[in-house]
Design an enzyme around this catalytic site. Structure first.
Site, PDB file in Angstrom:
ATOM      1  CE  LYS A 162      -3.352  -0.864  -0.545  1.00 12.67           C
ATOM      2  NZ  LYS A 162      -3.830  -1.525  -1.933  1.00 12.67           N
ATOM      3  N   GLY A 164       2.450   2.550  -2.714  1.00 12.93           N
ATOM      4  CA  GLY A 164       2.273   3.035  -4.015  1.00 12.93           C
ATOM      5  C   GLY A 164       3.146   2.315  -5.112  1.00 12.93           C
ATOM      6  CB  THR A 165       4.390  -1.195  -5.050  1.00 10.52           C
ATOM      7  OG1 THR A 165       3.131  -1.700  -4.747  1.00 10.52           O
ATOM      8  CG2 THR A 165       5.267  -1.076  -3.527  1.00 10.52           C
ATOM      9  NE  ARG A 243      -0.416   5.958   1.543  1.00 10.30           N
ATOM     10  CZ  ARG A 243      -1.521   5.341   1.073  1.00 10.30           C
ATOM     11  NH1 ARG A 243      -1.694   4.157   0.876  1.00 10.30           N
ATOM     12  NH2 ARG A 243      -2.597   6.069   0.993  1.00 10.30           N
ATOM     13  CE  LYS A 368      -3.126  -1.073  -6.984  1.00 12.97           C
ATOM     14  NZ  LYS A 368      -2.572  -1.947  -5.866  1.00 12.97           N
ATOM     15  N   GLY A 369      -6.223   4.338  -4.726  1.00 14.00           N
ATOM     16  CA  GLY A 369      -6.505   5.620  -4.491  1.00 14.00           C
ATOM     17  C   GLY A 369      -8.514   5.375  -3.884  1.00 14.00           C
ATOM     18  CB  THR A 371     -12.994   6.727   0.004  1.00 14.37           C
ATOM     19  OG1 THR A 371     -13.254   7.307  -1.474  1.00 14.37           O
ATOM     20  CG2 THR A 371     -13.522   7.951   0.898  1.00 14.37           C
ATOM     21  CG  HIS A 372      -8.000   5.625   3.422  1.00 12.21           C
ATOM     22  ND1 HIS A 372      -6.789   5.973   3.855  1.00 12.21           N
ATOM     23  CD2 HIS A 372      -7.684   4.726   2.172  1.00 12.21           C
ATOM     24  CE1 HIS A 372      -5.864   5.531   2.777  1.00 12.21           C
ATOM     25  NE2 HIS A 372      -6.689   4.870   1.861  1.00 12.21           N
TER      26      HIS A 372
HETATM   27  N1  LIG Z   1      -1.042   7.734  -9.260  1.00 13.31           N
HETATM   28  C1  LIG Z   1      -1.824   7.032  -8.315  1.00 13.31           C
HETATM   29  N2  LIG Z   1      -2.804   6.469  -8.555  1.00 13.31           N
HETATM   30  C2  LIG Z   1      -3.626   5.855  -7.737  1.00 13.31           C
HETATM   31  N3  LIG Z   1      -3.064   5.603  -6.413  1.00 13.31           N
HETATM   32  C3  LIG Z   1      -1.800   5.977  -5.960  1.00 13.31           C
HETATM   33  C4  LIG Z   1      -1.003   6.741  -7.040  1.00 13.31           C
HETATM   34  N4  LIG Z   1       0.062   6.984  -6.620  1.00 13.31           N
HETATM   35  C5  LIG Z   1       0.146   6.412  -5.250  1.00 13.31           C
HETATM   36  N5  LIG Z   1      -0.929   5.971  -5.024  1.00 13.31           N
HETATM   37  C6  LIG Z   1      -1.476   5.016  -3.910  1.00 13.31           C
HETATM   38  O1  LIG Z   1      -1.105   3.774  -4.147  1.00 13.31           O
HETATM   39  C7  LIG Z   1      -1.754   3.077  -2.991  1.00 13.31           C
HETATM   40  C8  LIG Z   1      -1.707   1.537  -3.342  1.00 13.31           C
HETATM   41  O2  LIG Z   1      -0.447   1.130  -2.943  1.00 13.31           O
HETATM   42  P1  LIG Z   1       0.209  -0.125  -3.830  1.00 13.31           P
HETATM   43  O3  LIG Z   1       0.314  -0.065  -5.087  1.00 13.31           O
HETATM   44  O4  LIG Z   1       1.461  -0.179  -3.224  1.00 13.31           O
HETATM   45  O5  LIG Z   1      -0.890  -1.291  -3.259  1.00 13.31           O
HETATM   46  S1  LIG Z   1      -0.393  -2.833  -2.980  1.00 13.31           S
HETATM   47  O6  LIG Z   1       0.219  -3.247  -2.013  1.00 13.31           O
HETATM   48  O7  LIG Z   1      -0.231  -3.349  -4.515  1.00 13.31           O
HETATM   49  O8  LIG Z   1      -1.837  -3.339  -3.091  1.00 13.31           O
HETATM   50  C9  LIG Z   1      -3.061   3.866  -3.091  1.00 13.31           C
HETATM   51  O9  LIG Z   1      -3.440   3.674  -1.553  1.00 13.31           O
HETATM   52  P2  LIG Z   1      -5.042   3.921  -1.293  1.00 13.31           P
HETATM   53  O10 LIG Z   1      -5.097   5.546  -1.473  1.00 13.31           O
HETATM   54  O11 LIG Z   1      -5.137   3.745   0.109  1.00 13.31           O
HETATM   55  O12 LIG Z   1      -5.940   3.002  -2.160  1.00 13.31           O
HETATM   56  C10 LIG Z   1      -2.787   5.297  -3.340  1.00 13.31           C
HETATM   57  O13 LIG Z   1      -2.626   6.083  -2.394  1.00 13.31           O
END
Ligand SMILES: Nc1ncnc2c1ncn2[C@@H]1O[C@H](COP(=O)(O)OS(=O)(=O)O)[C@@H](OP(=O)(O)O)[C@H]1O
Length: 406
Positions: A162, A164-165, A243, A368-369, A371-372
């Site tokens: 989580k 941002g990988t 993060r 990804k992204g 709402t918490h």
């Molecule tokens: N460009 C862009 N678009 C959307 N989301 C973005 C982006 N950059 C970073 N993030 C953040 O990435 C979070 C998810 O992290 P991961 O991709 O590492 O998650 S995972 O471990 O593979 O499930 C995800 O977490 P959440 O917001 O909690 O959903 C995002 O905050």
């Protein structure tokens, strides 16, 4: 003697000869066209000349968002032949046909990614936004002709869950010298017994000078992973997207909640004893965020200089800036720049102006992204207090202040 015909229609002695030449010419033209068609079919182009390409499996994460993998959505249109994107899609199809090892699944990823067979989504990223290299990715034709070879990754995004990988990997893929496996292989944590040959086979083909990459965020917290990766190659470059551990924990919880809506509240899972305020460090959502502890294990096997720590927050606020650091770390030309990104107000995140395989803008999928949920402010405060010493230690170890502690 043949009777004379109408004016201008008199058969001349040369006429049978020209007809025969014409017939021969027609025959040759037909054979040429047939050969060309056969060649096209061999290159799988005849199947893709018309109609939209339908995603092989899994569907998109975001309705109507074209693209691939986490960037993908509904049906996608073909780019105009011979656009690099289309050539690449052909290459991907070839790879899929060549061998389809079981797709490793990832707890952190939703179906669209999980169901994508490894090796499928890899690619030089040549069709990425805006770069001239993107117009004609180096070696695409060679790859189409089955050249290049599968290599073990020279660089791995090892964490954090989580952090941002996925965003980092998708952005990196825009670079023509990066090829990455789409799904998370989970080799060093779940499938190590399958051996390095199995692992290598998951990788996309690369040409000289291209870097093979993968991302599996759980490696960062896997005790055996540092020794195992070092045994594969002690030169492996390691990237960790970190993060704020409190936000990360909430994000982790949000993901679990989306799959199992009946789990207890975040607040109740956080504490061993709510009255004493004792934090439950055995809960993985909490435990993963103690970055300094996990890092200690890695530093027993890798020098700190071989690790790059990417700020998950800056990856959102300044993606080009963080990508600049990553490209430098990987020894890549700085091709991914500001020009590749735009901020999508609806999504609330930076997106790619053009992702691989499409000429349209692309955001990551809806997983990804998210709402918490609203978390009790006192619980958040206690968690911040809990993490502070570990964060400070982590800043010291990495030489970077990530700014999570005010
Ligand atoms: N460009 C862009 N678009 C959307 N989301 C973005 C982006 N950059 C970073 N993030 C953040 O990435 C979070 C998810 O992290 P991961 O991709 O590492 O998650 S995972 O471990 O593979 O499930 C995800 O977490 P959440 O917001 O909690 O959903 C995002 O905050």
């Amino acid at each position: 003697m043949a009777p004379p015909g109408p004016a201008g229609a008199h058969p001349t002695p040369a006429e049978p000869l020209s007809r025969s030449i014409f017939r021969k010419f027609l025959l040759m033209l037909c054979s040429l066209l047939t050969s060309l068609y056969v060649f096209y079919c061999l290159a799988e182009r005849c199947q893709t000349l018309a109609g939209p390409v339908v995603r092989p499996s899994g569907g998109g994460e975001e309705a109507g968002a074209p693209g691939r993998g986490a960037l993908a959505g509904g049906p996608r249109e073909l780019a105009v032949w011979p656009a690099a994107a289309q050539r690449k899609r052909l290459l991907q199809r070839q790879q899929r046909r060549r061998r389809r090892p079981p797709a490793p699944r990832d707890d952190g990823e939703e179906a669209a990614w999980e169901e994508e067979p490894p090796g499928l989504a890899g690619g030089p990223g040549g069709s990425g936004a805006g770069s001239s290299a993107a117009e004609a990715p180096p070696g695409t034709l060679a790859l189409l002709l089955d050249e290049g070879s599968k290599q073990l990754p020279q660089a791995i995004i090892i964490g954090v869950k989580k952090g941002g990988t996925r965003a980092l990997l998708e952005f990196l893929r825009v670079h023509p010298d990066v090829r990455a496996v789409g799904a998370e292989p989970h080799f060093f944590d779940r499938s190590y017994d399958k051996g390095l040959a199995w692992y290598r086979d998951l990788m996309p083909r690369t040409l000289d000078g291209q870097i093979t990459m993968e991302k599996t965020p759980s490696y960062f917290v896997t005790r055996e992973a540092p020794a195992r990766i070092s045994a594969m190659s002690k030169d492996t470059k390691l990237i960790v997207v970190v993060r704020d551990p409190v936000t990360r924990a909430i994000s982790d919880y949000t993901q679990t909640l989306s799959k199992r809506p009946d789990i207890p509240t975040f607040e109740s899972l956080t504490f061993k004893n709510r009255t004493t305020g004792l934090i439950d460090t055995s809960w993985s959502a909490i435990q993963i965020g103690i970055y300094a502890k996990h890092l200690e294990h890695w530093l027993r096997h890798f020098p700190i200089g071989q690790m790059l720590f990417v700020s998950g927050e800056r990856l959102i606020s300044d993606p080009a800036g963080e990508l600049g650091r990553v490209q430098d770390f990987l020894g890549l030309k700085r091709i991914i720049t500001d020009k590749h990104f735009y901020f999508n107000k609806t999504k609330g995140f930076p997106c790619l102006k053009k992702a691989e395989g499409s000429s349209k803008p692309h955001c990551l999928g809806k997983t990804k992204g998210r709402t918490h949920p609203e978390i009790d402010r006192e619980v958040v405060r206690l968690l911040r207090e809990f993490y502070r010493p570990f964060n400070l230690k982590f800043y010291q170890m990495t030489g970077q202040d990530f700014g999570w502690d005010g």
